[in-house]
Scaffold this motif. Sequence first.
Motif, mmCIF file in Angstrom:
data_model
loop_
_atom_site.group_PDB
_atom_site.id
_atom_site.type_symbol
_atom_site.label_atom_id
_atom_site.label_comp_id
_atom_site.label_asym_id
_atom_site.label_seq_id
_atom_site.Cartn_x
_atom_site.Cartn_y
_atom_site.Cartn_z
ATOM 1 N N THR A 134 29.037 13.289 -76.826
ATOM 2 C CA THR A 134 29.504 13.663 -78.155
ATOM 3 C C THR A 134 31.031 13.649 -78.202
ATOM 4 N N ASN A 181 23.799 14.586 -72.802
ATOM 5 C CA ASN A 181 24.455 14.593 -74.094
ATOM 6 C C ASN A 181 25.704 13.709 -74.037
ATOM 7 N N PRO A 187 21.123 15.793 -80.458
ATOM 8 C CA PRO A 187 20.521 14.483 -80.183
ATOM 9 C C PRO A 187 19.036 14.514 -80.504
HETATM 10 C C1 LIG Z 1 26.377 18.292 -76.817
HETATM 11 O O1 LIG Z 1 27.642 18.668 -76.332
HETATM 12 C C2 LIG Z 1 28.421 19.389 -77.266
HETATM 13 C C3 LIG Z 1 29.770 19.626 -76.642
HETATM 14 O O2 LIG Z 1 29.656 20.368 -75.485
HETATM 15 C C4 LIG Z 1 27.726 20.664 -77.652
HETATM 16 O O3 LIG Z 1 28.469 21.336 -78.630
HETATM 17 C C5 LIG Z 1 26.359 20.341 -78.192
HETATM 18 O O4 LIG Z 1 25.671 21.525 -78.445
HETATM 19 C C6 LIG Z 1 25.605 19.528 -77.194
HETATM 20 N N1 LIG Z 1 24.319 19.152 -77.754
HETATM 21 C C7 LIG Z 1 23.217 19.224 -77.034
HETATM 22 C C8 LIG Z 1 21.968 18.838 -77.736
HETATM 23 O O5 LIG Z 1 23.212 19.575 -75.869
#
Ligand SMILES: *[C@@H]1O[C@H](CO)[C@@H](O)[C@H](O)[C@H]1NC(C)=O
Length: 202
Positions: A171, A169, A182
């Motif tokens: 973000t 990930n 994603p």
């Molecule tokens: C990506 O990272 C963010 C921050 O930790 C989190 O909130 C989110 O759920 C994550 N998304 C995935 C698909 O893992």
Amino acid sequence: MPGFFVPFALAAFLFLPICSIAQTTGGGTRATPSAAAPAPAADNCNGIFLSYRTGTGSKIAPTDPKHQPYRFESTLTVQNNGIERLKSWQVYVGFKHDEVLVSASNAILADGSSYPALVGNGTVFAGFPMTDLKTAIETAGDSTQTSVEVKMLGTQFGVKPPAIPWPANITLVNDGWACPAPSTLGKIIGKNHLFLHADCSN
Ligand SMILES: *[C@@H]1O[C@H](CO)[C@@H](O)[C@H](O)[C@H]1NC(C)=O
Ligand SMILES: *[C@@H]1O[C@H](CO)[C@@H](O)[C@H](O)[C@H]1NC(C)=O
């Protein structure tokens, strides 16, 4: 030798564009990922564009079939294409291969860790020395002020080339921003460079 690249051209295209939505209310509403997203391109994002680029790396000592270390080099790009400054930018990278981060340019680890840092459960980068990303509007599109590149060097375990040690990930973690889950991920460019993107708009 165009034929040389054919296998790569035929290899699966994996895309993971994410678009963070600025929540002016500070709420946590999640945007839904766009279906059948096109190839990630900064031009398609009117907010914060994130890109994580990496290659396949190489085996390093010691030889250990059960827990083999490999060198990796990656570049995280954070680009403000929006209408507001992004102050004190912070980006989460969801490392997941027991990564040991050895160095990273233009950023520090938000938890204050020094290098080498064990980041195998993911980590948050914060801008340093440039903490804020200005807008293209106020800089006449000066990318040195609207974007930053974090060049990372590190070690990962167990992902043998030509496989790619993707993070789970990437973000923005700045308050007021949200990213949808994603949906697709990166793309094979040339021999082995791939890109993970997050298109963050508001
Ligand atoms: C990506 O990272 C963010 C921050 O930790 C989190 O909130 C989110 O759920 C994550 N998304 C995935 C698909 O893992
Ligand atoms: C990652 O999380 C697991 C489970 O909480 C923990 O056992 C491990 O020590 C963590 N690794 C690092 C590098 O923080």
